[in-house]
Design a protein around this motif. Structure first.
Motif, PDB file in Angstrom:
ATOM      1  N   GLN A 108       1.107   4.120  -2.938  1.00 57.62           N
ATOM      2  CA  GLN A 108       0.936   5.565  -2.751  1.00 57.62           C
ATOM      3  C   GLN A 108       2.064   6.327  -3.435  1.00 57.62           C
ATOM      4  OE1 GLN A 108      -1.755   6.708  -1.465  1.00 57.62           O
ATOM      5  NE2 GLN A 108      -2.572   5.036  -0.206  1.00 57.62           N
ATOM      6  N   PHE A 109       3.276   5.807  -3.331  1.00 57.03           N
ATOM      7  CA  PHE A 109       4.388   6.439  -4.040  1.00 57.03           C
ATOM      8  C   PHE A 109       4.104   6.456  -5.535  1.00 57.03           C
ATOM      9  CE2 PHE A 109       7.290   4.520  -0.540  1.00 57.03           C
ATOM     10  CZ  PHE A 109       6.909   5.515   0.325  1.00 57.03           C
ATOM     11  N   ALA A 110       3.656   5.309  -6.036  1.00 57.85           N
ATOM     12  CA  ALA A 110       3.367   5.192  -7.463  1.00 57.85           C
ATOM     13  C   ALA A 110       2.303   6.195  -7.897  1.00 57.85           C
ATOM     14  CB  ALA A 110       2.921   3.777  -7.799  1.00 57.85           C
ATOM     15  N   LEU A 149       0.827  -1.207   0.000  1.00 54.25           N
ATOM     16  CA  LEU A 149       0.000   0.000   0.000  1.00 54.25           C
ATOM     17  C   LEU A 149       0.858   1.253   0.000  1.00 54.25           C
ATOM     18  CD1 LEU A 149      -2.714   1.398   0.160  1.00 54.25           C
ATOM     19  CD2 LEU A 149      -2.671   1.127   2.640  1.00 54.25           C
ATOM     20  N   THR A 150       1.883   1.244   0.852  1.00 52.71           N
ATOM     21  CA  THR A 150       2.782   2.391   0.898  1.00 52.71           C
ATOM     22  C   THR A 150       3.423   2.637  -0.465  1.00 52.71           C
ATOM     23  OG1 THR A 150       3.266   1.878   3.210  1.00 52.71           O
ATOM     24  CG2 THR A 150       4.775   3.375   2.082  1.00 52.71           C
ATOM     25  N   ARG A 151       3.905   1.579  -1.071  1.00 57.90           N
ATOM     26  CA  ARG A 151       4.554   1.726  -2.380  1.00 57.90           C
ATOM     27  C   ARG A 151       3.568   2.182  -3.443  1.00 57.90           C
ATOM     28  NH1 ARG A 151       8.674  -3.496  -2.810  1.00 57.90           N
ATOM     29  NH2 ARG A 151      10.070  -2.814  -1.120  1.00 57.90           N
ATOM     30  N   GLY A 175       9.869  -0.145  -8.694  1.00 52.13           N
ATOM     31  CA  GLY A 175       9.701   0.262  -7.301  1.00 52.13           C
ATOM     32  C   GLY A 175       8.828  -0.705  -6.528  1.00 52.13           C
ATOM     33  N   LEU A 176       7.763  -1.164  -7.158  1.00 52.29           N
ATOM     34  CA  LEU A 176       6.857  -2.094  -6.481  1.00 52.29           C
ATOM     35  C   LEU A 176       7.527  -3.446  -6.237  1.00 52.29           C
ATOM     36  CD1 LEU A 176       3.568  -1.301  -8.446  1.00 52.29           C
ATOM     37  CD2 LEU A 176       3.950  -0.901  -6.013  1.00 52.29           C
TER      38      LEU A 176
END
Lengths: 211, 211
Positions: free
Chosen positions: B163-165, B159-161, B206-207
């Motif tokens: 959000q970055f995306a 989920l955090t990643r 990134g994911l």
DNA sequence: CAATGTTTTAAACGAATGTTTTAAATGACC
DNA sequence: GGTCATTTAAAACATTCGTTTAAAACATTG
């Protein structure tokens, strides 16, 4: 006191409200009200609303960027001395981490970091005109440092990816506690250190992705 | 004409101006002026400025998200049938690509995609209250699809990643031609297809980064 | 054509904005 | 203690904003 602290109270209130609601959605009356100061005092001390924003930025961003610049230079210098390429993760950490540790200093800096994040993602020209000139030299240093770390990557691709990283970073700084889009998960990383580490890992992987 | 096209002209103008300047920095007078319509006509047709924003969103976002939902479902279904994990890149492409091809349809959709990007990064509650409910089901589908693609990744990290995306993506959709922070490079990828591919590669890497 | 419902127009309203003005208070310095 | 720059205070100014009103213009239908 020889100097009144009204000026500082106005700066603090402006910092807080600009961070929370943005420049255009924050009125001078809201600022002076929170600062328990008179409306005219703000214009007396700063001249205009836009100049107040400029002052809010300069108070903290200059020393913060100084620190980030030094960390970047140190990493590049160390790598050069060792005859190796600088590490992408180290570089991104040098760029990101100071804002987060800065954030944990006190309540004022906390609001300011949100303001930085907002300024990174916001398209509003007023904020950008104040913010961009203050961060551009640092951004260019980050870019050239990353060029050294990723010599095989075409500069144009690197720049594009760095823009992506700025988007991810801005969103995070702006509201690290808040997840705009929600799903039910048992626990998300609550403290900002964990979020920062996740962010560094995310953008580093993205920057290092095969071309 | 049995139906006046004033309503459509107002929608188009609102779409364009909301995308370019944001909700709060666009006045009803600017909208009706660009639409060559009367100020009161806008309130007659839509009731309020906020309802106008809602109408702007709904006109295009509903069919667009329908398309994205189908693509996501198709990829997950295909993988399930083949007994393999869905590919992160494919999933992100299904989420991102439709907005970009949508973008190249005509001038109106072009502005709308910028508005989506703006809504993804902006913190303003008015836009968010209109936008989030319309995209939340799709976002949840993307999340669960990615969970299947990355079963070893803790949901909270995912989920955090994600959000970055979203941050990286929003910034890009908002102004794909424009690079807010500039450095001198000979040529950056100009067409939006190349930027989209770079974006998909960036966020996928990134994911998939090691945890 | 007449009647009716829909759409457009021009004008105004009340509230909120950034900024300025004018005067009162405060404090440092000779 | 008086003088003068600095700082606060209250009020007003000129705009701009979203919204409303009331009437005119238009289209549709009987």
């Amino acid at each position: 006191m020889s100097q009144s602290d009204t000026k500082i109270r106005i700066l603090d209130a402006a910092e807080h409200l600009f961070a929370r609601h943005g420049f255009h959605n924050t009125s001078m009356r809201a600022i002076t009200s929170e600062a328990e100061a008179n409306l005219a005092a703000a214009n007396y001390h700063f001249g205009s609303k836009e100049a107040l924003l400029q002052a809010v930025f300069e108070r903290r961003l200059v020393p913060l960027n100084q620190q980030r610049t030094e960390r970047l230079r140190h990493i590049v210098g160390q790598a050069e001395q060792a005859g190796i390429l600088p590490d992408v993760r180290d570089l991104m950490r040098a760029f990101i981490e100071p804002t987060l540790t800065f954030r944990n200093q006190d309540h004022g800096t906390r609001a300011f970091v949100s303001l930085i994040g907002r300024s990174m993602v916001e398209m509003d020209s007023t904020s950008r005109d104040c913010f961009i000139p203050l961060i551009e030299p640092l951004f260019k240093l980050l870019f050239t440092s990353l060029q050294r770390a990723l010599p095989h990557l075409p500069p144009a691709i690197l720049l594009t990816r760095l823009q992506f990283a700025m988007g991810a970073m801005g969103r995070t700084l702006c509201a690290p506690d808040q997840t705009p889009l929600q799903v039910d998960v048992e626990s998300s990383p609550s403290n900002s250190e964990a979020v920062a580490e996740a962010l560094i890992g995310f953008v580093s992987a993205g920057l290092e992705a095969p071309c």
